[in-house]
Design an enzyme around this catalytic site. Structure first.
Site, mmCIF file in Angstrom:
data_model
loop_
_atom_site.group_PDB
_atom_site.id
_atom_site.type_symbol
_atom_site.label_atom_id
_atom_site.label_comp_id
_atom_site.label_asym_id
_atom_site.label_seq_id
_atom_site.Cartn_x
_atom_site.Cartn_y
_atom_site.Cartn_z
ATOM 1 N N SER A 176 14.158 24.871 118.350
ATOM 2 C CA SER A 176 14.925 25.732 117.440
ATOM 3 C C SER A 176 15.659 24.828 116.455
ATOM 4 O O SER A 176 16.580 24.111 116.842
ATOM 5 C CB SER A 176 15.923 26.585 118.230
ATOM 6 O OG SER A 176 15.258 27.492 119.069
ATOM 7 N N LYS A 206 13.837 33.311 115.049
ATOM 8 C CA LYS A 206 14.576 32.810 116.208
ATOM 9 C C LYS A 206 16.082 32.945 115.994
ATOM 10 O O LYS A 206 16.824 33.282 116.929
ATOM 11 C CB LYS A 206 14.205 31.353 116.484
ATOM 12 C CG LYS A 206 14.932 30.729 117.684
ATOM 13 C CD LYS A 206 14.651 31.480 118.988
ATOM 14 C CE LYS A 206 15.463 30.968 120.170
ATOM 15 N NZ LYS A 206 15.023 29.650 120.663
ATOM 16 N N LYS A 227 24.888 25.779 119.296
ATOM 17 C CA LYS A 227 24.114 25.184 118.201
ATOM 18 C C LYS A 227 23.390 26.258 117.406
ATOM 19 O O LYS A 227 23.375 26.254 116.174
ATOM 20 C CB LYS A 227 23.130 24.158 118.775
ATOM 21 C CG LYS A 227 22.198 23.499 117.765
ATOM 22 C CD LYS A 227 20.833 24.159 117.704
ATOM 23 C CE LYS A 227 20.061 24.023 119.007
ATOM 24 N NZ LYS A 227 18.695 24.622 118.885
#
Length: 303
Positions: free
Chosen positions: A98, A172, A240
């Site tokens: 990601s 995502k 994150k």
């Protein structure tokens, strides 16, 4: 190139990479593995080649898969440690980490200069989905490149092509916004019910049969009741991802107040020493804020 002789280089044998590697080996793909901590490759030594460097791993590979912690690590491994420079012409790089959509586009350009293809293909499903080969794979890239990757994706889960390079990462981010915000909502709902005297286990059971039912309530709600915060997806990774969501929103001129509040809660959770708990451990921050523990009332999870 048939599946039987499609050689894969897999970079990143961690919580997600290890079960994914297991499924690819079981599907019959010849593989070369690399991981920064080399010992994590040892369980596969009898079935795969172990490389000392990322550049060594990708030599001769038809498909190169990266499953690494964040964009900085992906860039370091592919660019600074020489993996892109060692690609053969016609190879396909599939980044299943990601990372920022802008980084995916930048890497695609560098890979293209080597005469290779690039697909960004982040996943959802966690370690359970990885182990059971039912990951949701969100692919961004040219149709032909995504088509080339389908035999590999078929051993890992279900692939949906979202659009051009970078689109998989945008999907995502959307996934992680829903996941993070919903974990916060489930935490608040169960703590509210428990503090008022209801049994949170019974509340969860009732809600699963109604409009509030969700995969998060089903799995992470049970984790909260059981206080099982062993990491499937660590809180630091969710933080994150929330940070990337806000960065992308700012770049697009958007204000996302729910994502911002969820980011702030994960930031506090990590700052309070819980970076490696599962992201469902956001409950711990809520408990800390309120001085109240879920499950202190009622029959508990096993009653």
């Amino acid at each position: 190139m048939t599946q039987k002789n499609l050689r894969i280089a897999f970079l990143g044998i961690g919580l997600m990479g290890a079960p994914m590697t297991r499924n690819l080996l079981d599907a019959g793909f010849p593989m070369t593995l690399w991981n920064r901590t080399a010992s994590k490759c040892e369980p596969f030594r009898e079935e795969a080649t172990i490389a000392a460097t990322p550049a060594e791993a990708v030599v001769g590979a038809d498909v190169v898969i990266t499953m690494l912690e964040n964009g900085q690590v992906v860039e370091d491994v592919l660019v600074h440690q020489g993996a892109i420079g060692a690609l053969k012409a016609g190879a396909l790089v599939v980044d299943m980490s990601s990372v920022q959509p802008s980084l995916a586009r930048e890497l695609a350009g560098l890979v293209g200069e080597r005469g290779a293809g690039f697909v960004d293909a982040p996943v959802s499903g966690g370690t359970v989905g990885a182990a059971e080969a039912r990951l949701s794979i969100m692919a961004g890239g040219a149709e032909a490149d995504v088509e080339r990757a389908l035999p590999v994706f078929g051993a890992l889960g279900k692939c949906t092509r979202i659009g051009p390079v970078g689109a998989g990462q945008l999907a995502k981010l959307a996934n992680q916004a829903i996941v993070g915000i919903t974990i916060g909502a489930v935490s608040e709902a169960l703590l509210l019910a428990a503090k008022g005297g209801a049994d949170p286990a019974a509340v969860r059971e009732a809600l699963l049969g109604g409009f509030a039912g969700s995969r998060i309530l089903e799995l992470h709600g049970q984790r909260m009741i059981d206080r099982d915060f062993a990491p499937g997806a660590p809180a630091r990774i969710q933080l994150k991802d929330m940070r990337m969501i806000l960065d992308e929103a700012r770049a697009e001129g958007l204000t996302l107040p729910l994502a911002q509040q969820t980011h702030n809660e994960y930031l506090s959770l990590v700052a309070n020493g819980h970076s490696d708990v599962d992201h469902s451990g956001l409950l711990l921050e809520l408990e800390h804020m309120n001085g109240a523990l879920l499950g202190s009332l009622g029959r508990g999870p096993k009653g």
